[in-house]
Design an enzyme around this catalytic site. Structure first.
Site, PDB file in Angstrom:
ATOM      1  N   GLU B  52     -10.980 -13.785  25.102  1.00  0.00           N
ATOM      2  CA  GLU B  52      -9.863 -13.906  26.037  1.00  0.00           C
ATOM      3  C   GLU B  52      -8.873 -14.895  25.453  1.00  0.00           C
ATOM      4  O   GLU B  52      -9.250 -16.003  25.052  1.00  0.00           O
ATOM      5  CB  GLU B  52     -10.330 -14.459  27.389  1.00  0.00           C
ATOM      6  CG  GLU B  52     -10.998 -13.442  28.281  1.00  0.00           C
ATOM      7  CD  GLU B  52     -11.421 -14.059  29.623  1.00  0.00           C
ATOM      8  OE1 GLU B  52     -12.266 -13.427  30.286  1.00  0.00           O
ATOM      9  OE2 GLU B  52     -10.927 -15.142  29.988  1.00  0.00           O
ATOM     10  N   ASP B  63      -5.368 -22.796  37.530  1.00  0.00           N
ATOM     11  CA  ASP B  63      -6.119 -23.475  36.478  1.00  0.00           C
ATOM     12  C   ASP B  63      -6.143 -24.976  36.679  1.00  0.00           C
ATOM     13  O   ASP B  63      -5.238 -25.550  37.264  1.00  0.00           O
ATOM     14  CB  ASP B  63      -5.499 -23.156  35.115  1.00  0.00           C
ATOM     15  CG  ASP B  63      -5.854 -21.753  34.665  1.00  0.00           C
ATOM     16  OD1 ASP B  63      -7.051 -21.488  34.494  1.00  0.00           O
ATOM     17  OD2 ASP B  63      -4.945 -20.929  34.516  1.00  0.00           O
TER      18      ASP B  63
END
Lengths: 405, 281
Positions: B52, B63
């Site tokens: 990823e 995040d």
């Protein structure tokens, strides 16, 4: 962008939370069930007469509504054009329009059984309003605030602490309102069970822009009624400052279908749109996706969000509410901008002529009143939303005027 | 929808081998383009099964501090979407098997242009996309066009995604399902293994897709624990922190930077590979 005018400007959003291409629900999956739960809870509350009755009671006896519609006689004489009225939302409890929305959201949070309230704040007005209402109802309150704003809005930080709120300075990104919003969203993702996110403006994922607009629309509804009893007719023009745009949307929305009423939203041009140091998303940005909605945003060619600049912490946001973005696209509202200097000049003029110390946010609207009113006939009724008082700003203003306190 | 992607092939092969996938996340351009390319090129040999690559964004609202900081390191070096695609092209020139998933937020893709992005990503050798701020309610924006162009669209499922909502989330999901094991942002709390195993079983009642689990996996032991209950283990913040911890005082990368990241990947791969799963599962 040219779009055919709709039959009504007051029917949005659609079932997807869209206003034209703007709005929507661009959030992480963790938040999606909460957003849907909130949407349903808000619909249920709207259908329940006891919710509105409770709201009305608190708005009257705690917030101090209705706020006056005041004829600014000396300013009118000075400008020798339109007859200028101020909608005095700075006289609300806590000194700004923000509490109209907070009262609605906190009553809703109580209905939903949420016990922990989080909020973001820029100038600190929304944070103070949230801390205030949380204190009134005995709810835990956490306010995220960029550490740049913590520094330039010290009195409000202390107010929030006195009211029992925890103020968390945010040191990521540009350390202002947009980063406070990011942190509040992160908190919400981590504390979904008991937490209600009380957003301070007409932005964020659906249903926030609609809900905040509805709670702030009391401003425009009162104005309509008050102007009718004072002058026997509608005003000819409305002027309000825009960061995210909640005070403006609250004033504008009840008038959107009164097509003879000219409407002006005023963004913060900072040091000038051409300097790049501004917070004018419509004049200097383009559509993109941030904080759960599509709207006009300040960004670079790679879609990275850029920092906003304004003397006013409350306008220092790189986006604007999605309904404003749409009202711009369909041409119903004229979006203008005022620089830091224009706002400072208007601030001083208002202090001297009207004995009212305005917040720096409505000073931007006032700067455009000063520009627009002289060209209008004497029977032109112009309403400006005095959405906050300026006590919190005197230190920043003193600094700009080179005065040591 | 087009045929099977490298992601589908990889998960099928691992299933036949009876083990879970190690899915590694690093941010494109972190700490600089050359070091980032060196790390990504080294990942397959270190034991990564699926790669990823984070597309940096200024405001990554889902995040934690580690990944936000890595995005800002990359953006500070002038990284952008064009460079992320260039990174994939350079990787693909040497490796035509390891699946690559781009992960990020919608705005940079929207500004690049959805159709142009999908065609450039596909041409560069991207296999799938994870776009954090596009829930099923916004599928018309990117998900449906991505599926039509032959890319996988991998969706996040979370503890708040209940059985009522899961079918909606799984419709239009392909490649694998990324289960976010804890409520919160990336890189904070660590997952509880038994809760994760139950959650994976719950998702599998609704889909035949592989389920990879991430958020908060830091050590080989944790990776092994997750690997016993899931089809894949996603590690992100721990690798991104390894980048940060191996820069000099001026924030500049040296030979130790990629070596440290790849050493951690080898440890994590050891954890994942230590667990044998029934191929018939």
């Amino acid at each position: 962008m040219n779009v055919n005018p709709p039959n009504s400007y007051r029917v949005g959003p659609d079932e997807h939370g869209r206003y034209g291409i703007h709005g929507g629900r661009f959030v992480a999956e963790t938040l999606m069930p909460l957003i849907l739960e909130l949407e349903q809870a808000y619909k249920d509350a709207q259908a329940d007469p006891s919710f509105q009755a409770e709201m009305d009671t608190f708005l009257e006896h705690y917030v101090g509504r209705p706020s006056p519609l005041y004829y600014a006689e000396r300013l009118t004489e000075h400008l020798s054009g339109a007859k200028v009225y101020f909608k005095r939302d700075e006289l609300n409890h806590t000194g700004a329009h923000k509490i109209n929305n907070v009262m609605g959201q906190i009553l809703l949070a109580r209905r939903m059984g949420k016990t922990r309230i989080i909020a973001e704040t820029g100038a600190g007005q929304h944070g103070v309003a949230t801390a205030t209402v949380c204190a009134r109802f005995g709810l835990k309150c956490i306010v995220y605030m960029g550490d740049v704003d913590v520094e330039r809005q010290k009195p409000n930080v202390f107010r929030m602490k006195l009211l029992g709120a925890e103020v968390i300075p945010v040191s990521s990104g540009s350390r202002t309102l947009k980063d406070a919003l990011n942190e509040a969203l992160r908190d919400w993702v981590a504390n979904v069970e008991d937490t209600f996110y009380c957003i301070g403006t007409v932005a964020g994922p659906h249903p926030y822009p609609e809900m905040v607009r509805d709670f702030q629309s009391i401003i425009g509804k009162e104005t309509k009624r008050q102007m009718h009893s004072r002058e026997g007719r509608l005003p000819d023009s409305l002027v309000a400052a825009i960061g995210g745009g909640s005070n403006a949307m609250g004033l504008f929305h009840p008038f959107l279908d009164d097509k003879e009423v000219e409407i002006y939203g005023v963004e913060a041009a900072g040091r000038g749109i051409d300097t790049g140091l501004h917070a004018a998303s419509i004049s200097g940005g383009r559509p993109g996706i941030l904080h759960g909605n599509r709207t006009y945003l300040l960004m670079n060619d790679d879609g990275q969000i850029t920092e906003a600049h304004s003397i006013s912490a409350g306008l220092d946001y790189p986006g604007i509410g999605p309904e404003h973005a749409w009202l711009n696209d369909v041409g119903r509202v004229n979006y203008l901008s005022a620089t830091d200097q224009e706002a400072l000049d208007a601030f001083q003029l208002c202090c001297e002529l009207e004995g009212i110390i305005p917040a720096l946010e409505p000073s931007h609207a006032l700067a455009k009143v000063v520009e627009l009113a002289p060209d209008r006939p004497k029977d032109h009724l112009m309403v400006m939303n005095m959405c906050g008082r300026g006590d919190k700003d005197i230190f920043a203003v003193a600094e700009h005027l080179g005065v040591e306190l | 929808m087009s045929g099977a992607t490298r992601i589908d092939h990889r998960f099928a092969a691992l299933r036949a081998d009876g083990r879970a996938a190690l899915v590694t996340f690093v941010t494109a351009g972190d700490p600089d383009y050359a070091t980032s390319l060196e790390i990504i090129k080294g990942l397959p040999a270190a034991g990564a099964d699926v790669i990823e690559i984070g597309m940096p964004f200024t405001d990554p609202m889902a995040d934690g501090p580690a990944i936000q900081a890595s995005s800002l390191r990359a953006l500070g070096k002038g990284h952008d979407t064009n460079k992320t695609l260039q990174l994939v092209r350079e990787f693909r020139a040497e490796d035509n098997d390891t699946p690559i998933v781009l992960m990020g937020y919608y705005n940079p893709i929207y500004i690049y242009g959805v159709e142009r992005f999908l065609s450039d990503a596909k041409a560069a050798g991207v296999d799938g996309l994870i776009v954090v701020d596009l829930p099923p309610e916004e599928d018309d924006e990117l998900c449906v066009p991505a599926l039509n162009s032959g890319l996988n669209f991998i969706r996040l499922a979370t503890p708040t995604t209940d059985d009522h909502r899961l079918p909606r989330v799984l419709t239009n999901t392909s490649g694998f399902v990324y289960y976010v094991s804890v409520l919160g942002i990336t890189g904070t709390k660590s997952p509880d293994i038994s809760t994760v195993t139950e959650a994976v079983a719950r998702i599998k009642r609704h889909t035949d897709l592989p389920v990879a689990v991430g958020f908060g996996v830091k050590t080989a032991d944790q990776a092994a624990g997750i690997a016993s209950g899931a089809d894949g283990v996603v590690v992100g913040s721990a690798l991104v922190n390894a980048v940060r911890d191996n820069l000099d005082d001026a924030g500049v990368a040296g030979p130790a930077t990629s070596a440290a990241v790849l050493a951690l990947v080898r440890q994590l791969a050891g954890g994942v590979k230590s667990v044998t799963r029934s191929a018939a599962e």
